[in-house]
Design a protein around this motif. Structure first.
Motif, short mmCIF file in Angstrom:
data_model
loop_
_atom_site.label_atom_id
_atom_site.label_comp_id
_atom_site.label_asym_id
_atom_site.label_seq_id
_atom_site.Cartn_x
_atom_site.Cartn_y
_atom_site.Cartn_z
N UNK A 158 0.84 -1.20 0.00
CA UNK A 158 0.00 0.00 0.00
C UNK A 158 0.88 1.25 0.00
N UNK A 159 1.96 1.18 0.74
CA UNK A 159 2.86 2.33 0.83
C UNK A 159 3.57 2.56 -0.51
N UNK A 160 4.12 1.49 -1.09
CA UNK A 160 4.88 1.62 -2.34
C UNK A 160 3.99 2.07 -3.50
N UNK A 161 2.71 1.74 -3.44
CA UNK A 161 1.79 2.10 -4.53
C UNK A 161 1.76 3.61 -4.74
N UNK A 162 2.12 4.37 -3.70
CA UNK A 162 2.09 5.84 -3.82
C UNK A 162 3.40 6.40 -4.39
N UNK A 163 4.42 5.52 -4.53
CA UNK A 163 5.75 6.05 -4.85
C UNK A 163 6.13 5.90 -6.32
N UNK A 164 5.31 6.52 -7.17
CA UNK A 164 5.47 6.43 -8.63
C UNK A 164 6.91 6.68 -9.11
N UNK A 165 7.48 7.77 -8.59
CA UNK A 165 8.78 8.20 -9.11
C UNK A 165 9.85 7.15 -8.79
N UNK A 166 9.79 6.65 -7.56
CA UNK A 166 10.75 5.63 -7.15
C UNK A 166 10.61 4.38 -8.03
N UNK A 167 9.37 3.98 -8.29
CA UNK A 167 9.13 2.78 -9.10
C UNK A 167 9.71 2.96 -10.51
N UNK A 168 9.50 4.14 -11.07
CA UNK A 168 10.05 4.44 -12.40
C UNK A 168 11.57 4.33 -12.38
N UNK A 169 12.17 4.87 -11.34
CA UNK A 169 13.64 4.86 -11.25
C UNK A 169 14.16 3.43 -11.17
N UNK A 170 13.48 2.63 -10.36
CA UNK A 170 13.90 1.22 -10.21
C UNK A 170 13.83 0.52 -11.57
N UNK A 171 12.73 0.75 -12.28
CA UNK A 171 12.56 0.08 -13.57
C UNK A 171 13.55 0.56 -14.61
N UNK A 172 13.83 1.85 -14.62
CA UNK A 172 14.78 2.39 -15.60
C UNK A 172 16.18 1.83 -15.36
N UNK A 173 16.57 1.82 -14.09
CA UNK A 173 17.92 1.33 -13.76
C UNK A 173 18.02 -0.16 -14.10
N UNK A 174 16.98 -0.93 -13.75
CA UNK A 174 16.98 -2.37 -14.01
C UNK A 174 17.03 -2.66 -15.50
N UNK A 175 16.24 -1.92 -16.27
CA UNK A 175 16.19 -2.14 -17.72
C UNK A 175 17.56 -1.88 -18.33
N UNK A 176 18.21 -0.80 -17.89
CA UNK A 176 19.51 -0.46 -18.48
C UNK A 176 20.54 -1.55 -18.19
N UNK A 177 20.54 -2.05 -16.96
CA UNK A 177 21.53 -3.09 -16.60
C UNK A 177 21.25 -4.40 -17.32
N UNK A 178 19.97 -4.79 -17.32
CA UNK A 178 19.60 -6.07 -17.95
C UNK A 178 19.86 -6.00 -19.46
#
Ligand code: TYM
Length: 331
Positions: free
Chosen positions: A289-309
Motif C-alpha cells: 500500500x505504501x509503495x503504490x504511492x511512490x510512482x517516481x521511485x518505481x520508475x527509477x527502479x525500472x529504468x535502472x533495471x532495464x539499463x543493466x539487464x
C-alpha cells in the motif's frame, strides 16, 4: 559468484504459491549472487492476448516484489519487454526446438485443456521464450516452484543443443533451485494440488485479513479421522502443507497429533492457519500500500533495471550472433 534469474508472469497479484515457490528464494539469494528478477509481460500474452492494462499489471508485480523484500540495490529488477534482445534469442532457439518436444510439455497440455479456443504458437513455444530469458543472462540457478521443473529441463536441452550444433561451450546448464530444499508446490484450499491464478483458488499477499479468514474458513475438509493415524485426504493434506510454510513447527505438530488421535477440530485448525497466514502477509500488504504511492521511485527502479539487464543481454546476443555466423561485418 553465480548468476541467479527468475520471473513471474504479469497476470495478477502474487499469491502464496508464488511467494513460497519463488519470491522468498529470490530474497534469500540476492545477498550473495548476481541476481536478475523480471516481470514476464511477453509471456502473459499467451493467455491474455488483449490485456486490460499491461503496464499497470507489471507495475503491480514490481510493487509486490519490492514489498516482499527484493532490493533493487542488490538485484536487477526489470520488465521482460524492456529487454527486447530476448526475442532474437527466442527466435534462434525456436529454429532448433522441435514440435514433438514442445507438444509433450505438461504446461502446454494443461493450457490446451484450459483454453481450447486459443491454442496459439506462443503457448507452444512458451518454453523457448523462457529458455531465452534464462540463457540471455547465462544464469546458473533459477529459483522456481515445482511446476517449472520441466521448463528448466527443456532449457538445458536447448542450451546443449545450441552448444553441440555450433560446436561451442557457450551456454551453461541452469538448474531449477529452491534454497537448500526440494522444489515447492503450494496446494489450493479447494483440495486441488496447486494454488494458482488461473485455478481461482489463490490466497494473495494483497488479501486483507478478513478475506484471508473467509477463504481459509471455507477451505474444503472431510468428515474427520475415524481411526488413529489414518492417512489424510488430499484436502486435509493441503491444509497441513500450507501450515508447514506459515506456522511454527510446534503448531504443526500439535494439529498433526490431534489428527492422529482423532481429536482434531478442523475449525480450530483453520482459525490458527488463517492467523498465521495473516501474520506472514500483513507486513507485505502494508508495504504494498505504501509503495503504490511512490510512482517516481518505481520508475527509477525500472529504468535502472532495464539499463543493466539490457546491457548484459546485448553482450550475450552479440556473442550468439557471432557464433551462429551473423558477424558485425556485412560480408
Ligand atoms: P508464474 O507466474 O506462473 O509463476 C511464478 C513463480 O511462482 C511459482 N508458483 C508456485 N510455486 C509453488 N506452488 C505454487 N502453487 C505455485 N504457483 C506458482 C512458479 O513455479 C514460478 O516460479 N514460466 C514462469 C515465468 C517465467 C520464468 C522465466 C521463470 C518466464 N520466464 C524464466 C523463471 C525463469 C511462470 O509460469 O510464472
Amino acid at each position: 559468484m553465480e548468476t541467479v534469474l527468475s520471473g513471474i508472469r504479469s497476470t495478477g497479484n502474487l499469491h502464496l504459491g508464488n511467494y513460497f515457490g519463488a519470491v522468498r528464494n529470490f530474497i534469500k539469494m540476492q545477498d550473495e549472487n548476481n541476481c536478475y528478477f523480471f516481470i514476464a509481460d511477453y509471456h502473459s500474452l499467451t493467455t491474455h492476448p488483449t490485456p486490460d492494462n499491461l503496464k499497470n499489471s507489471s507495475k503491480q508485480i514490481l510493487i509486490e516484489y519490492l514489498a516482499a523484500g527484493l532490493d533493487p540495490e542488490k538485484s536487477t529488477l526489470y520488465i521482460q519487454s524492456d529487454v527486447p534482445e530476448v526475442l532474437e534469442l527466442y527466435l534462434f532457439l525456436n529454429m532448433n526446438a522441435y514440435l514433438g518436444e514442445l507438444e509433450r510439455c505438461n504446461s502446454f497440455k494443461d493450457k490446451v485443456r484450459q483454453q481450447p479456443n486459443n491454442v496459439n504458437a506462443g503457448l507452444l513455444t512458451y518454453p523457448t521464450l523462457m529458455a531465452a530469458d534464462i540463457l540471455i543472462h547465462r544464469a546458473d540457478k533459477v529459483p522456481v516452484g515445482k511446476d517449472q521443473e520441466q521448463h528448466l529441463e527443456m532449457t538445458r536441452t536447448f542450451a546443449n543443443r545450441f552448444n553441440n550444433l555450433y560446436k561451442v561451450n557457450y551456454f551453461k546448464e541452469p538448474e531449477a533451485y529452491n534454497f537448500g530444499e526440494n522444489l515447492v508446490k503450494i496446494p489450493g484450499l479447494d483440495g486441488s494440488l496447486k494454488m494458482g491464478k488461473s485455478e481461482g483458488n489463490a490466497l494473495y499477499l494483497m488479501d486483507p485479513p478478513e478475506v484471508i479468514r473467509k477463504k481459509v474458513m471455507r477451505a474444503k475438509t472431510d468428515q474427520g479421522p475415524t481411526e488413529e493415524n489414518q492417512t489424510k485426504s488430499q484436502e486435509i493434506e493441503n491444509l497441513f502443507t500450507i501450515m508447514r510454510h506459515v506456522s511454527t513447527p510446534e503448531t504443526c505438530e500439535y494439529f498433526n497429533d490431534a489428527y492422529n488421535h482423532c481429536q482434531i477440530r478442523y475449525g480450530d485448525m483453520k482459525k490458527q492457519l488463517a492467523e498465521d497466514i495473516i501474520r506472514c502477509c500483513e507486513p507485505i500488504r502494508e508495504r504494498i500500500l505504501d509503495l503504490s504511492q511512490q510512482e517516481k521511485y518505481l520508475e527509477e527502479v525500472m529504468d535502472a533495471g532495464a539499463a543493466k539487464a539490457r546491457a548484459n543481454a546485448r553482450k550475450t546476443l552479440r556473442e550468439v550472433r557471432e557464433i551462429i555466423g551473423f558477424s558485425n561485418k556485412r560480408f
